[in-house]
Design a protein around this motif. Structure first.
Motif, PDB file in Angstrom:
ATOM      1  N   ARG A   6       0.735  -1.211   0.024  1.00  0.00           N
ATOM      2  CA  ARG A   6      -0.157   0.196  -0.012  1.00  0.00           C
ATOM      3  C   ARG A   6       0.939   1.303   0.134  1.00  0.00           C
ATOM      4  O   ARG A   6       0.385   2.084  -0.587  1.00  0.00           O
ATOM      5  CB  ARG A   6      -0.977   0.028   1.101  1.00  0.00           C
ATOM      6  N   GLN A   7       1.974   1.174   0.873  1.00  0.00           N
ATOM      7  CA  GLN A   7       2.713   2.282   0.941  1.00  0.00           C
ATOM      8  C   GLN A   7       3.318   2.465  -0.525  1.00  0.00           C
ATOM      9  O   GLN A   7       3.584   3.585  -0.967  1.00  0.00           O
ATOM     10  CB  GLN A   7       3.847   2.032   1.773  1.00  0.00           C
ATOM     11  N   ILE A   8       3.993   1.650  -1.207  1.00  0.00           N
ATOM     12  CA  ILE A   8       4.326   1.634  -2.520  1.00  0.00           C
ATOM     13  C   ILE A   8       3.479   2.146  -3.572  1.00  0.00           C
ATOM     14  O   ILE A   8       3.720   3.205  -4.370  1.00  0.00           O
ATOM     15  CB  ILE A   8       5.172   0.106  -2.915  1.00  0.00           C
ATOM     16  N   ARG A   9       2.230   1.548  -3.483  1.00  0.00           N
ATOM     17  CA  ARG A   9       1.164   2.071  -4.524  1.00  0.00           C
ATOM     18  C   ARG A   9       0.756   3.541  -4.238  1.00  0.00           C
ATOM     19  O   ARG A   9       0.720   4.363  -5.057  1.00  0.00           O
ATOM     20  CB  ARG A   9      -0.169   1.186  -4.180  1.00  0.00           C
ATOM     21  N   GLY A  10       0.717   4.062  -2.940  1.00  0.00           N
ATOM     22  CA  GLY A  10       0.431   5.466  -2.584  1.00  0.00           C
ATOM     23  C   GLY A  10       1.712   6.282  -2.862  1.00  0.00           C
ATOM     24  O   GLY A  10       1.299   7.418  -3.453  1.00  0.00           O
ATOM     25  N   ALA A  11       2.681   5.847  -2.757  1.00  0.00           N
ATOM     26  CA  ALA A  11       3.954   6.773  -3.277  1.00  0.00           C
ATOM     27  C   ALA A  11       3.810   7.043  -4.659  1.00  0.00           C
ATOM     28  O   ALA A  11       4.052   7.916  -5.316  1.00  0.00           O
ATOM     29  CB  ALA A  11       5.149   6.161  -2.673  1.00  0.00           C
ATOM     30  N   ALA A  12       3.542   6.159  -5.564  1.00  0.00           N
ATOM     31  CA  ALA A  12       3.475   6.023  -6.982  1.00  0.00           C
ATOM     32  C   ALA A  12       2.157   6.722  -7.405  1.00  0.00           C
ATOM     33  O   ALA A  12       2.239   7.542  -8.109  1.00  0.00           O
ATOM     34  CB  ALA A  12       3.269   4.493  -7.714  1.00  0.00           C
ATOM     35  N   ALA A  13       1.227   6.781  -6.740  1.00  0.00           N
ATOM     36  CA  ALA A  13       0.058   7.727  -7.042  1.00  0.00           C
ATOM     37  C   ALA A  13       0.381   8.974  -6.849  1.00  0.00           C
ATOM     38  O   ALA A  13      -0.085  10.065  -7.500  1.00  0.00           O
ATOM     39  CB  ALA A  13      -1.129   7.081  -6.276  1.00  0.00           C
TER      40      ALA A  13
END
Length: 132
Positions: A6-13
């Motif tokens: 989720r952190q990786i996905r949030g950072a990408a977003a």
């Protein structure tokens, strides 16, 4: 989904969102707007872009989605109300902005398409107390 995923996905977003805001700002500048601020935080909400052209202050929401249509539909009535309140707060606290006609604009982005700028996207001149 794990917390790290989720952190990786949030950072990408967030990175995509910042890129979309830069593209939107460049599009507005090409149309003669002066960018007054990025990601302005008020106690009532965040404004993606603040831009001025002549006597108009554009409070700009930037949305990037898979299609332009999805981007255009992405701003909910609740988000629009939050933008209106944030804009009113900002103009009330910055004397230099009070005389400008304030409106809510939308810039919709999708891959492979030119940005679409909707001036006064929800049909209300905020400086006149209108509703969209």
């Amino acid at each position: 989904m794990t917390a790290s995923a989720r952190q990786i996905r949030g950072a990408a977003a967030r990175k995509l969102g910042r890129r979309a805001e830069v593209l939107a700002a460049l599009w507005l500048m090409a149309k003669g707007y002066r960018i007054l601020g990025f990601r302005l935080t008020t106690p009532l909400g965040e404004i993606d872009l603040l831009a001025q052209r002549g006597g108009v202050l554009a409070v700009v929401e930037v949305k990037q989605r898979a299609t332009i249509e999805d981007a255009l539909d992405a701003v909910t009535p609740t988000q629009r109300d939050r933008l209106r309140r944030a804009a009113a707060h900002l103009t009330a606290h910055r004397a230099g902005l009070r005389a400008l006609e304030t409106r809510l604009d939308l810039i919709a982005l999708s891959p492979g398409k030119a940005p679409r700028h909707l001036a006064d996207a929800w049909g209300a001149d905020l400086s006149q107390g209108g509703r969209a």
